[in-house]
Design a protein around this motif. Sequence first.
Motif, PDB file in Angstrom:
ATOM      1  N   LEU A  83       9.292   1.996 -10.989  1.00  0.00           N
ATOM      2  CA  LEU A  83       8.750   0.753 -11.535  1.00  0.00           C
ATOM      3  C   LEU A  83       8.408   0.913 -13.021  1.00  0.00           C
ATOM      4  O   LEU A  83       8.720   0.030 -13.841  1.00  0.00           O
ATOM      5  N   SER A  84       7.793   2.021 -13.373  1.00  0.00           N
ATOM      6  CA  SER A  84       7.413   2.269 -14.771  1.00  0.00           C
ATOM      7  C   SER A  84       8.636   2.355 -15.678  1.00  0.00           C
ATOM      8  O   SER A  84       8.647   1.782 -16.777  1.00  0.00           O
ATOM      9  N   VAL A  85       9.663   3.055 -15.222  1.00  0.00           N
ATOM     10  CA  VAL A  85      10.889   3.178 -16.026  1.00  0.00           C
ATOM     11  C   VAL A  85      11.557   1.803 -16.150  1.00  0.00           C
ATOM     12  O   VAL A  85      12.023   1.426 -17.227  1.00  0.00           O
ATOM     13  N   PHE A  86      11.581   1.035 -15.063  1.00  0.00           N
ATOM     14  CA  PHE A  86      12.167  -0.310 -15.111  1.00  0.00           C
ATOM     15  C   PHE A  86      11.443  -1.175 -16.138  1.00  0.00           C
ATOM     16  O   PHE A  86      12.073  -1.853 -16.953  1.00  0.00           O
ATOM     17  N   ILE A  87      10.123  -1.139 -16.125  1.00  0.00           N
ATOM     18  CA  ILE A  87       9.337  -1.939 -17.075  1.00  0.00           C
ATOM     19  C   ILE A  87       9.566  -1.457 -18.502  1.00  0.00           C
ATOM     20  O   ILE A  87       9.724  -2.269 -19.422  1.00  0.00           O
ATOM     21  N   ASP A 120       0.834  -1.211   0.000  1.00  0.00           N
ATOM     22  CA  ASP A 120       0.000   0.000   0.000  1.00  0.00           C
ATOM     23  C   ASP A 120       0.864   1.254   0.000  1.00  0.00           C
ATOM     24  O   ASP A 120       0.595   2.209  -0.733  1.00  0.00           O
ATOM     25  N   TYR A 121       1.917   1.245   0.802  1.00  0.00           N
ATOM     26  CA  TYR A 121       2.832   2.391   0.849  1.00  0.00           C
ATOM     27  C   TYR A 121       3.492   2.613  -0.511  1.00  0.00           C
ATOM     28  O   TYR A 121       3.498   3.722  -1.043  1.00  0.00           O
ATOM     29  N   TYR A 122       4.043   1.560  -1.068  1.00  0.00           N
ATOM     30  CA  TYR A 122       4.797   1.696  -2.314  1.00  0.00           C
ATOM     31  C   TYR A 122       3.914   2.086  -3.496  1.00  0.00           C
ATOM     32  O   TYR A 122       4.299   2.911  -4.316  1.00  0.00           O
ATOM     33  N   PHE A 123       2.744   1.503  -3.593  1.00  0.00           N
ATOM     34  CA  PHE A 123       1.894   1.795  -4.739  1.00  0.00           C
ATOM     35  C   PHE A 123       1.208   3.156  -4.651  1.00  0.00           C
ATOM     36  O   PHE A 123       0.545   3.572  -5.599  1.00  0.00           O
ATOM     37  N   HIS A 124       1.415   3.836  -3.538  1.00  0.00           N
ATOM     38  CA  HIS A 124       0.951   5.222  -3.417  1.00  0.00           C
ATOM     39  C   HIS A 124       2.111   6.215  -3.471  1.00  0.00           C
ATOM     40  O   HIS A 124       1.914   7.409  -3.271  1.00  0.00           O
ATOM     41  N   SER A 125       3.294   5.732  -3.729  1.00  0.00           N
ATOM     42  CA  SER A 125       4.478   6.582  -3.829  1.00  0.00           C
ATOM     43  C   SER A 125       4.748   6.900  -5.301  1.00  0.00           C
ATOM     44  O   SER A 125       4.948   6.001  -6.118  1.00  0.00           O
ATOM     45  N   HIS A 126       4.779   8.190  -5.626  1.00  0.00           N
ATOM     46  CA  HIS A 126       5.060   8.600  -7.006  1.00  0.00           C
ATOM     47  C   HIS A 126       6.470   8.183  -7.423  1.00  0.00           C
ATOM     48  O   HIS A 126       6.689   7.773  -8.561  1.00  0.00           O
ATOM     49  N   ALA A 165      15.057   5.957  -6.472  1.00  0.00           N
ATOM     50  CA  ALA A 165      15.413   5.167  -5.282  1.00  0.00           C
ATOM     51  C   ALA A 165      15.920   6.078  -4.165  1.00  0.00           C
ATOM     52  O   ALA A 165      15.571   5.880  -2.989  1.00  0.00           O
ATOM     53  N   ALA A 166      16.720   7.070  -4.523  1.00  0.00           N
ATOM     54  CA  ALA A 166      17.232   8.008  -3.518  1.00  0.00           C
ATOM     55  C   ALA A 166      16.091   8.832  -2.912  1.00  0.00           C
ATOM     56  O   ALA A 166      16.052   9.058  -1.698  1.00  0.00           O
TER      57      ALA A 166
END
Length: 148
Positions: free
Chosen positions: A81-85, A69-75, A139-140
């Motif tokens: 994740l989007s850039v990795f994909i 929940d925390y991660y999927f609400h973090s821009h 990540a930073a």
Amino acid sequence: MTTLFAFLHHLLAFTVVSALAIEFILIGQEFTHPTAKRLAITDAVLGAAAGLLFVVGLCRVFFFEKGADYYFHSHAFMTKLSVFIAVALISIIPTVEFLKWRKPLKAGQLPPVSAEKLRFIKKIIHGELAAVVIIVLCAAIMARGGWV
């Protein structure tokens, strides 16, 4: 377990970046049988490391750290994740080319590839390396709890 998965995540991330850097150097060298072989091997390492990185990263999101929940609400996370994909999808182009080289390489021959195709692959790899900078920035930002 959290520390182990954090370690694996970092180890795999460094492996991905190292493999990309090696590919970038190799693709810029004279195209010879040994160079082509090294490119194909390096790309296989890159693919395996990226796949494992994705799995370990998702394990960290769902089973460790702060929770999904925390991660999927973090821009910052969603951008990372989007850039990795996106990078994973674009990397299919060089990988398919390198896989085409298997037969000629096994036969001791130089794969038939144009200089234009090699330049295109080099541009893709360069773009992947640039995308890594965005991933590291995200990540930073995440590490500091920012851009939530």
